[in-house]
Enzyme design. Structure first.
Site, PDB file in Angstrom:
ATOM      1  N   TYR A  88       0.849  -1.185   0.000  1.00 32.17           N
ATOM      2  CA  TYR A  88       0.000   0.000   0.000  1.00 32.17           C
ATOM      3  C   TYR A  88       0.890   1.243   0.000  1.00 32.17           C
ATOM      4  O   TYR A  88       1.663   1.456   0.936  1.00 32.17           O
ATOM      5  CB  TYR A  88      -0.900   0.023   1.226  1.00 32.17           C
ATOM      6  CG  TYR A  88      -1.895  -1.105   1.292  1.00 32.17           C
ATOM      7  CD1 TYR A  88      -2.960  -1.164   0.404  1.00 32.17           C
ATOM      8  CD2 TYR A  88      -1.783  -2.110   2.247  1.00 32.17           C
ATOM      9  CE1 TYR A  88      -3.880  -2.198   0.460  1.00 32.17           C
ATOM     10  CE2 TYR A  88      -2.696  -3.147   2.316  1.00 32.17           C
ATOM     11  CZ  TYR A  88      -3.745  -3.187   1.420  1.00 32.17           C
ATOM     12  OH  TYR A  88      -4.653  -4.211   1.476  1.00 32.17           O
ATOM     13  N   HIS A 127      -9.654   2.209   0.873  1.00 31.00           N
ATOM     14  CA  HIS A 127      -9.255   3.125   1.932  1.00 31.00           C
ATOM     15  C   HIS A 127      -9.404   4.555   1.411  1.00 31.00           C
ATOM     16  O   HIS A 127      -8.479   5.351   1.437  1.00 31.00           O
ATOM     17  CB  HIS A 127      -7.801   2.868   2.359  1.00 31.00           C
ATOM     18  CG  HIS A 127      -7.572   1.518   2.949  1.00 31.00           C
ATOM     19  ND1 HIS A 127      -6.316   0.967   3.083  1.00 31.00           N
ATOM     20  CD2 HIS A 127      -8.425   0.600   3.465  1.00 31.00           C
ATOM     21  CE1 HIS A 127      -6.415  -0.235   3.632  1.00 31.00           C
ATOM     22  NE2 HIS A 127      -7.679  -0.475   3.876  1.00 31.00           N
ATOM     23  N   ASN A 154      -3.868   1.067   7.375  1.00 36.75           N
ATOM     24  CA  ASN A 154      -5.310   1.052   7.572  1.00 36.75           C
ATOM     25  C   ASN A 154      -5.788   2.289   8.330  1.00 36.75           C
ATOM     26  O   ASN A 154      -5.240   2.633   9.377  1.00 36.75           O
ATOM     27  CB  ASN A 154      -5.690  -0.218   8.333  1.00 36.75           C
ATOM     28  CG  ASN A 154      -7.184  -0.377   8.468  1.00 36.75           C
ATOM     29  OD1 ASN A 154      -7.806   0.336   9.240  1.00 36.75           O
ATOM     30  ND2 ASN A 154      -7.763  -1.289   7.712  1.00 36.75           N
TER      31      ASN A 154
END
Length: 594
Positions: A442, A524, A571
């Site tokens: 990510y 996200h 996250n």
């Protein structure tokens, strides 16, 4: 044992179970208020959206003595709050699919009645929002997350007290099973063994949260007592215990009702009816916490945004009731859209053992279901699909910007692989030797690529411009991160490279993955109602000010992931809760008429 017999045994165990969930469940359900659009009650605060921002906000505002209404357009989720969605082996318990960590993957197999239907990307329209359907991953953010892109008043030193309050309420755990054991950790051992050989260092992610370069650690979750809990089991519980708080489910907000800058209430659809719920005259406030898609949609339908989107609303079924064009507020709603850039690496190793979490929904292994029901222990107390390790890398860019990479390993194939699909329902769940693992990279803090969210005349929000890798240095960081991982794992005996293949260069591999939501989506999403000191009405980029108040309004606020100016490392659940804690303090400190 035949599968029908397994179900019977599991159901019997469930029926005789004394639940580990709080004994106050019945009291909570009895104290809930039904949606009442005919009431003349007014509210000091109406909070729209019950996700990881809305719940902490509602708790802190009601704690301060204000009369608070929390609105959620979706249904109840957890059994604690009257949720009923569950497989047969949970019948007779107060647990639903949202309470059992090992069932979180079911969102990919069945999202009916849970996912929002008016967005073109996955989002949870259910009590708890994303915090009810996600994997429960939960890290204390590093200082760089705040210091890189957040404005004055929101830097790491400013927000630290809020972060601390979040982690006091929800400490998180790396051992979610009540027996303190971790189950089927072979994949973790394979990857961490390679990282250690490659010179990476083991850390505790929540006590060494600023050590996020060539480091790895156990996955941290917001679970407790072997159940999801998180904000649904903390912030919402304490708010609900107060007489000055109510929450309604199945209550969708169409728009805020406003007269120029002053918001007088919200227009709500509930139980097939539409009505207006009002805030207290002169002092009442509305806070949108409906997420990166939901909050912009409400703003657009309220005449707040850029002309193309407002014209789309005007030409929709809203047109006849939309606020007059003379009262439109010109702000860059929908701009600055971002999501973590997801890049899936896939490896395989003979030591890795795969567990069939998809089959566990309807046909669980009897011993695993019984262990979970009786003691909240075992692999079903762990989040599907068996995460770990997490690891981090920082890539310095030639433009002077450090780009932060968060890696997340799980025991399942990647979305682009033949390995990745819900398993067929079978009666036995034998270990899959040489199982594949996906290591998802990510790209977050430091990335500069942005996209755009818009709305059409069907009132559906869509990603009209992809936010992935439209900057050369962002792409270079992704490529270098893949190369760094390949170098770290090169000495693991027996490791098979599925994607990329051993002969494919890292650059060619990254180039082969389309830069669109179908291939890069991490779900996200952030940034569509950007916070900043530069008023968007005057050529700036911000929609809300640094008190989270919408420019051009007296008493409308937005507090959720949509206000994040830039992305964060990993996250966003914990950072969203910290933003809500920090924003609540700021809003409460404002003069009553502001």
């Amino acid at each position: 044992m035949h599968i029908v017999q397994r179900w019977a045994v599991a159901a019997s165990a469930a029926a005789s179970l004394t639940s580990a969930a709080p004994s106050s469940y019945e009291h909570i359900l009895q104290s809930r208020a039904a949606c009442n659009l005919n009431s003349r009650d007014t509210w000091d605060y109406i909070v729209v959206g019950s996700g990881p921002a809305g719940m902490p906000l509602a708790d802190r505002l009601s704690e301060a003595g204000h009369k608070v209404l929390l609105l959620e357009k979706g249904p109840p989720s957890s059994g604690r709050w009257g949720g009923t969605m569950k497989p047969s082996w949970l019948q007779g318990t107060n647990l639903t699919r949202f309470d059992v960590p090992g069932l979180c993957n079911q969102i990919w197999a069945d999202r009916n009645g849970i996912a929002c239907t008016d967005y073109d990307q996955l989002a949870g329209c259910v009590l708890g929002g994303g915090a009810a359907i996600n994997s429960g991953l939960y890290w204390k953010p590093p200082a760089a997350d705040w210091d890189t892109s957040f404005p004055t008043g929101w830097k790491a030193a400013d927000i630290k007290p809020a972060v601390d309050r979040v982690f006091e309420r929800i400490p998180g755990t790396t051992t979610p099973s009540v027996d303190g054991k971790l189950y089927q950790q072979q994949g973790f051992d394979v990857v961490t063994g390679g990282l250690k050989q490659g010179g990476w260092t083991s850390i505790d992610a929540n006590t060494e949260n600023d050590k996020r370069n060539k480091t790895y650690g156990r996955t941290t979750y917001f679970f407790s007592g072997g159940e999801r809990n998180g904000p649904l089991g903390t912030y919402l519980v304490t708010a609900n215990a107060r007489s000055n708080f109510q929450f309604w489910t199945g209550a969708g907000v169409k728009r805020v009702v406003r007269n120029g800058a002053r918001i007088t209430g919200v227009e709500v659809e509930c139980g097939g009816q539409t009505g207006t719920v009002s805030v207290t005259a002169n002092t009442g406030r509305v806070i949108l916490s409906a997420g990166a898609f939901g909050s912009p949609k409400i703003l657009w339908r309220s005449g707040i945004g850029l002309t193309p989107e407002l014209n789309a609303v005007k030409s929709s079924s809203d047109g006849s009731s939309m606020i007059a064009q003379a009262q439109w507020i010109n702000l860059p709603v929908g701009e600055n859209l971002y999501d973590h850039v997801g890049t899936d690496i896939e490896i395989a190793h003979s030591n890795v053992v795969k567990y069939d979490f998809y089959a566990a929904y309807n046909r669980p292994v009897q011993s695993d279901a019984t262990q979970y029901l009786n003691s909240r222990s075992g692999i079903l107390a762990q989040s599907a699909p068996n995460f770990g390790p997490m690891f981090w890398d920082i890539i310095p860019g030639s433009d002077g910007i450090n780009r932060h990479l968060h890696w997340q390993a799980r025991v399942e194939g990647s979305r682009a692989s033949k390995f990745f699909s819900p398993s067929p329902l079978v009666s036995d769940h034998q270990p899959n030797i040489s199982a594949s693992m996906t290591l998802t990279q990510y790209l977050g803090t430091g990335s500069v690529s942005r996209g755009k969210l818009t709305i059409n005349n069907q009132l559906r929000t869509t990603v009209s411009m992809s936010p992935y890798l439209n900057n050369a240095q962002d792409k270079a960081a992704v490529v270098q991160g893949v190369e760094n991982l390949r170098n770290a794992l090169k000495n693991v005996n027996g490791l098979q490279w599925v994607r990329p293949t051993a002969s494919q260069s890292s650059a060619a591999f990254v180039d082969s993955i389309p830069a669109n939501p179908g291939s890069r989506n991490s779900n996200h999403w952030i940034g569509t109602v950007k916070m900043g000191a530069d008023d968007g009405r005057a050529g700036g980029t911000a929609v809300v000010d640094t008190n989270t108040k919408v420019y051009g309004t007296d008493n409308l606020f937005v507090v959720d992931a949509s206000i994040f100016p830039g992305h964060i490392t990993s996250n966003p659940t914990a950072p969203i809760m910290a933003v809500a804690e920090h924003a609540a303090a700021k809003i409460l400190a404002l003069p009553a008429a502001a």
